[in-house]
Design a protein around this motif. Structure first.
Motif, PDB file in Angstrom:
ATOM      1  N   ILE A 178     -10.347  12.100  -5.351  1.00 56.83           N
ATOM      2  CA  ILE A 178     -11.735  12.309  -5.774  1.00 56.83           C
ATOM      3  C   ILE A 178     -12.553  11.063  -5.444  1.00 56.83           C
ATOM      4  CG2 ILE A 178     -13.257  12.618  -7.780  1.00 56.83           C
ATOM      5  CD1 ILE A 178     -11.006  14.158  -9.139  1.00 56.83           C
ATOM      6  N   GLY A 179     -13.712  11.284  -4.821  1.00 56.17           N
ATOM      7  CA  GLY A 179     -14.630  10.180  -4.576  1.00 56.17           C
ATOM      8  C   GLY A 179     -15.805  10.282  -5.533  1.00 56.17           C
ATOM      9  N   LEU A 180     -15.932   9.303  -6.434  1.00 54.82           N
ATOM     10  CA  LEU A 180     -17.076   9.279  -7.351  1.00 54.82           C
ATOM     11  C   LEU A 180     -18.252   8.636  -6.617  1.00 54.82           C
ATOM     12  CD1 LEU A 180     -18.632   9.437 -10.008  1.00 54.82           C
ATOM     13  CD2 LEU A 180     -17.438   7.372 -10.775  1.00 54.82           C
ATOM     14  N   CYS A 181     -19.279   9.420  -6.334  1.00 53.87           N
ATOM     15  CA  CYS A 181     -20.432   8.942  -5.557  1.00 53.87           C
ATOM     16  C   CYS A 181     -21.472   8.293  -6.461  1.00 53.87           C
ATOM     17  CB  CYS A 181     -21.070  10.103  -4.792  1.00 53.87           C
ATOM     18  SG  CYS A 181     -20.014  10.760  -3.500  1.00 53.87           S
ATOM     19  N   ILE A 182     -21.823   7.067  -6.122  1.00 53.40           N
ATOM     20  CA  ILE A 182     -22.834   6.329  -6.878  1.00 53.40           C
ATOM     21  C   ILE A 182     -23.828   5.767  -5.862  1.00 53.40           C
ATOM     22  CG2 ILE A 182     -23.236   4.355  -8.406  1.00 53.40           C
ATOM     23  CD1 ILE A 182     -20.091   4.771  -9.056  1.00 53.40           C
ATOM     24  N   PRO A 183     -25.102   6.155  -5.941  1.00 53.20           N
ATOM     25  CA  PRO A 183     -26.070   5.680  -4.934  1.00 53.20           C
ATOM     26  C   PRO A 183     -26.264   4.168  -5.004  1.00 53.20           C
ATOM     27  CG  PRO A 183     -27.008   7.435  -6.325  1.00 53.20           C
ATOM     28  CD  PRO A 183     -25.714   7.021  -6.947  1.00 53.20           C
ATOM     29  N   ALA A 184     -26.394   3.538  -3.834  1.00 51.85           N
ATOM     30  CA  ALA A 184     -26.581   2.081  -3.776  1.00 51.85           C
ATOM     31  C   ALA A 184     -27.951   1.664  -4.273  1.00 51.85           C
ATOM     32  CB  ALA A 184     -26.384   1.603  -2.334  1.00 51.85           C
ATOM     33  N   ASP A 185     -28.907   2.609  -4.224  1.00 51.58           N
ATOM     34  CA  ASP A 185     -30.299   2.227  -4.513  1.00 51.58           C
ATOM     35  C   ASP A 185     -30.725   2.518  -5.949  1.00 51.58           C
ATOM     36  OD1 ASP A 185     -30.151   4.986  -4.098  1.00 51.58           O
ATOM     37  OD2 ASP A 185     -32.229   5.116  -3.416  1.00 51.58           O
ATOM     38  N   GLU A 186     -29.772   2.902  -6.817  1.00 49.13           N
ATOM     39  CA  GLU A 186     -30.108   3.143  -8.225  1.00 49.13           C
ATOM     40  C   GLU A 186     -29.113   2.403  -9.110  1.00 49.13           C
ATOM     41  OE1 GLU A 186     -30.361   7.342  -9.155  1.00 49.13           O
ATOM     42  OE2 GLU A 186     -31.078   7.775  -7.121  1.00 49.13           O
ATOM     43  N   PRO A 187     -29.576   1.846 -10.241  1.00 49.02           N
ATOM     44  CA  PRO A 187     -28.635   1.142 -11.121  1.00 49.02           C
ATOM     45  C   PRO A 187     -27.557   2.100 -11.632  1.00 49.02           C
ATOM     46  CG  PRO A 187     -30.927   0.869 -11.863  1.00 49.02           C
ATOM     47  CD  PRO A 187     -30.948   1.874 -10.772  1.00 49.02           C
ATOM     48  N   VAL A 188     -26.358   1.545 -11.855  1.00 48.21           N
ATOM     49  CA  VAL A 188     -25.289   2.327 -12.489  1.00 48.21           C
ATOM     50  C   VAL A 188     -25.799   2.766 -13.856  1.00 48.21           C
ATOM     51  CG1 VAL A 188     -22.980   2.188 -13.498  1.00 48.21           C
ATOM     52  CG2 VAL A 188     -23.429   1.166 -11.262  1.00 48.21           C
ATOM     53  N   GLY A 189     -25.666   4.049 -14.155  1.00 40.02           N
ATOM     54  CA  GLY A 189     -26.245   4.563 -15.394  1.00 40.02           C
ATOM     55  C   GLY A 189     -25.223   5.213 -16.303  1.00 40.02           C
ATOM     56  N   ARG A 190     -25.720   5.741 -17.421  1.00 37.73           N
ATOM     57  CA  ARG A 190     -24.843   6.389 -18.404  1.00 37.73           C
ATOM     58  C   ARG A 190     -24.125   7.582 -17.794  1.00 37.73           C
ATOM     59  NH1 ARG A 190     -28.424   7.001 -23.647  1.00 37.73           N
ATOM     60  NH2 ARG A 190     -28.792   8.941 -22.566  1.00 37.73           N
ATOM     61  N   GLY A 191     -24.842   8.330 -16.926  1.00 40.40           N
ATOM     62  CA  GLY A 191     -24.230   9.498 -16.289  1.00 40.40           C
ATOM     63  C   GLY A 191     -23.026   9.111 -15.446  1.00 40.40           C
ATOM     64  N   ASP A 192     -23.147   7.994 -14.699  1.00 43.33           N
ATOM     65  CA  ASP A 192     -22.023   7.525 -13.867  1.00 43.33           C
ATOM     66  C   ASP A 192     -20.831   7.144 -14.748  1.00 43.33           C
ATOM     67  OD1 ASP A 192     -23.576   7.598 -11.412  1.00 43.33           O
ATOM     68  OD2 ASP A 192     -24.593   5.810 -12.147  1.00 43.33           O
ATOM     69  N   ARG A 193     -21.118   6.433 -15.843  1.00 40.80           N
ATOM     70  CA  ARG A 193     -20.028   5.991 -16.729  1.00 40.80           C
ATOM     71  C   ARG A 193     -19.355   7.188 -17.411  1.00 40.80           C
ATOM     72  NH1 ARG A 193     -24.032   2.165 -17.884  1.00 40.80           N
ATOM     73  NH2 ARG A 193     -23.606   0.174 -16.874  1.00 40.80           N
ATOM     74  N   PHE A 194     -20.167   8.183 -17.782  1.00 43.57           N
ATOM     75  CA  PHE A 194     -19.624   9.383 -18.429  1.00 43.57           C
ATOM     76  C   PHE A 194     -18.649  10.095 -17.484  1.00 43.57           C
ATOM     77  CE2 PHE A 194     -20.076  14.057 -18.850  1.00 43.57           C
ATOM     78  CZ  PHE A 194     -19.434  14.208 -20.072  1.00 43.57           C
ATOM     79  N   ILE A 195     -19.068  10.287 -16.212  1.00 41.17           N
ATOM     80  CA  ILE A 195     -18.206  10.983 -15.258  1.00 41.17           C
ATOM     81  C   ILE A 195     -16.960  10.151 -14.961  1.00 41.17           C
ATOM     82  CG2 ILE A 195     -18.065  11.931 -12.915  1.00 41.17           C
ATOM     83  CD1 ILE A 195     -21.121  12.447 -13.128  1.00 41.17           C
ATOM     84  N   SER A 196     -17.134   8.841 -14.827  1.00 42.04           N
ATOM     85  CA  SER A 196     -15.990   7.957 -14.580  1.00 42.04           C
ATOM     86  C   SER A 196     -14.951   8.078 -15.695  1.00 42.04           C
ATOM     87  CB  SER A 196     -16.490   6.508 -14.465  1.00 42.04           C
ATOM     88  OG  SER A 196     -15.409   5.626 -14.343  1.00 42.04           O
ATOM     89  N   GLY A 197     -15.439   8.169 -16.942  1.00 45.68           N
ATOM     90  CA  GLY A 197     -14.534   8.339 -18.088  1.00 45.68           C
ATOM     91  C   GLY A 197     -13.782   9.648 -18.026  1.00 45.68           C
ATOM     92  N   GLU A 198     -14.476  10.717 -17.627  1.00 47.73           N
ATOM     93  CA  GLU A 198     -13.817  12.027 -17.507  1.00 47.73           C
ATOM     94  C   GLU A 198     -12.749  12.016 -16.416  1.00 47.73           C
ATOM     95  OE1 GLU A 198     -15.682  15.673 -17.938  1.00 47.73           O
ATOM     96  OE2 GLU A 198     -16.257  14.975 -19.927  1.00 47.73           O
ATOM     97  N   LEU A 199     -13.024  11.321 -15.321  1.00 48.06           N
ATOM     98  CA  LEU A 199     -12.083  11.280 -14.196  1.00 48.06           C
ATOM     99  C   LEU A 199     -10.815  10.499 -14.541  1.00 48.06           C
ATOM    100  CD1 LEU A 199     -14.516  10.601 -11.195  1.00 48.06           C
ATOM    101  CD2 LEU A 199     -13.550  12.785 -11.906  1.00 48.06           C
ATOM    102  N   ALA A 200     -10.939   9.537 -15.460  1.00 47.57           N
ATOM    103  CA  ALA A 200      -9.785   8.697 -15.821  1.00 47.57           C
ATOM    104  C   ALA A 200      -8.637   9.519 -16.387  1.00 47.57           C
ATOM    105  CB  ALA A 200     -10.227   7.622 -16.811  1.00 47.57           C
ATOM    106  N   GLU A 201      -8.947  10.717 -16.916  1.00 40.40           N
ATOM    107  CA  GLU A 201      -7.907  11.560 -17.528  1.00 40.40           C
ATOM    108  C   GLU A 201      -7.117  12.362 -16.483  1.00 40.40           C
ATOM    109  OE1 GLU A 201      -7.833  11.523 -21.024  1.00 40.40           O
ATOM    110  OE2 GLU A 201      -9.376   9.975 -20.701  1.00 40.40           O
ATOM    111  N   LEU A 202      -7.564  12.370 -15.217  1.00 41.30           N
ATOM    112  CA  LEU A 202      -6.970  13.271 -14.223  1.00 41.30           C
ATOM    113  C   LEU A 202      -5.815  12.623 -13.472  1.00 41.30           C
ATOM    114  CD1 LEU A 202     -10.312  14.610 -12.698  1.00 41.30           C
ATOM    115  CD2 LEU A 202      -8.878  15.755 -14.379  1.00 41.30           C
TER     116      LEU A 202
END
Length: 301
Positions: free
Chosen positions: A97-121
């Motif tokens: 799985i590639g978690l896509c995070i745009p270079a031109d926007e700050p890392v946000g709550r949505g990115d952290r939420f999805i990253s947390g969900e992926l950690a279980e897989l």
């Protein structure tokens, strides 16, 4: 006589990968750049992708089957809930799985939420910093550091789907995490999706361009018939909206907007099918279809 196998040769690998991320992180554009053809629809509106579409990338030593999914979001309708369920069920079935995070926007709550969900897989999770063509080197370095602090990733790969920068590198990295396996799909197959789904998605993409912000989720497309006649493919399709006022927006003054949609979609469909196309479009109202289980089923959700 068959050639002697090099004992050092890498085993043939094949498996499934997907890109995830919040809406508009560049997932579909990246899928199209990797496969080299238009499989997933792209739009500057978030929540564009609605179906799981598999695109197949063939290489001499591997086969990567990319599964393009909707973006994970906070659902406000039954359609939204079903799209999120679709995303999560896909995550459990892929190898990388590639978690896509745009270079031109700050890392946000949505990115952290999805990253947390992926950690279980059980899948290998990479961080893919997209849209690198939109930032300078200093900003990119800051973003890569911010992403590395988000969680444990097997690797972090910066890419630009638009310029093609590092796209091949990303594929190298993804295929290296696939299991040894024989080919999953024949050589000439680019997608396992029925043509009618791809045609409907191309029509919907054309309809999304230029309409006001409240409309993207309200448009659904159903291809009723595809009839080959000589050298021409005749396609009859219905665009569904939720209210008469939305129908007026999609039609435009004296149906001018619908004609534009038809012209744009027809060109894309002719490229996809490799033949001339006659496209017959009608706009219909299906009241509040995003919240109605019966209508959702009828429209293919």
């Amino acid at each position: 006589m068959s050639p002697v196998q090099d004992p050092q040769a890498r085993p043939y690998r094949a498996g499934f990968g997907c890109f995830v991320g919040r809406p508009n992180a560049g997932k579909s554009t990246l899928t199209n750049a990797i496969v080299g053809t238009k499989i997933a629809i792209t739009s500057n509106k978030p929540q564009t992708t609605r179906h799981v579409i598999r695109a197949v990338l063939h290489r001499p030593d591997s086969q990567l089957v990319l599964v393009d999914t909707p973006g994970l979001h906070r659902p406000r309708t039954l359609l939204g809930e079903r799209l999120n369920d679709l995303v999560r069920s896909t995550w459990t079935e892929v190898d990388v799985i590639g978690l896509c995070i745009p270079a031109d926007e700050p890392v946000g709550r949505g990115d952290r939420f999805i990253s947390g969900e992926l950690a279980e897989l059980k899948a290998t999770v990479l961080a893919v910093v997209t849209k690198t063509d939109l930032v300078d080197k200093r900003r990119l370095a800051e973003q890569l550091l911010a992403v590395s602090e988000m969680g444990e990733f097997a690797e972090i790969v910066p890419v630009s789907a638009v310029s093609g920068h590092q796209v091949d590198t990303l594929v190298d990295v993804m295929t290296s995490y696939l299991p040894p396996s024989p080919q999953l799909y024949p050589d000439d197959m680019l997608t396992d999706d029925p043509e009618q789904v791809l045609v409907a998605e191309l029509i919907r993409e054309a309809a999304l361009e230029g309409v006001r912000d409240e409309l993207p989720h309200s448009i659904a497309v159903v291809v009723e018939e595809m009839i080959p006649e000589g050298q021409v493919m005749k396609i009859y399709a219905d665009l569904y909206v939720e209210r008469p006022s939305q129908k007026a927006i999609v039609l435009g003054h004296k149906a001018s907007r619908l004609k534009e949609v038809g012209t744009t979609a027809r060109k894309q469909i002719e490229e996809l099918l490799g033949s001339r196309v006659y496209l017959d479009l009608h706009v219909r109202v299906a009241k509040d279809w995003q919240r109605d289980p019966r209508q959702l089923r009828k429209l293919g959700f």
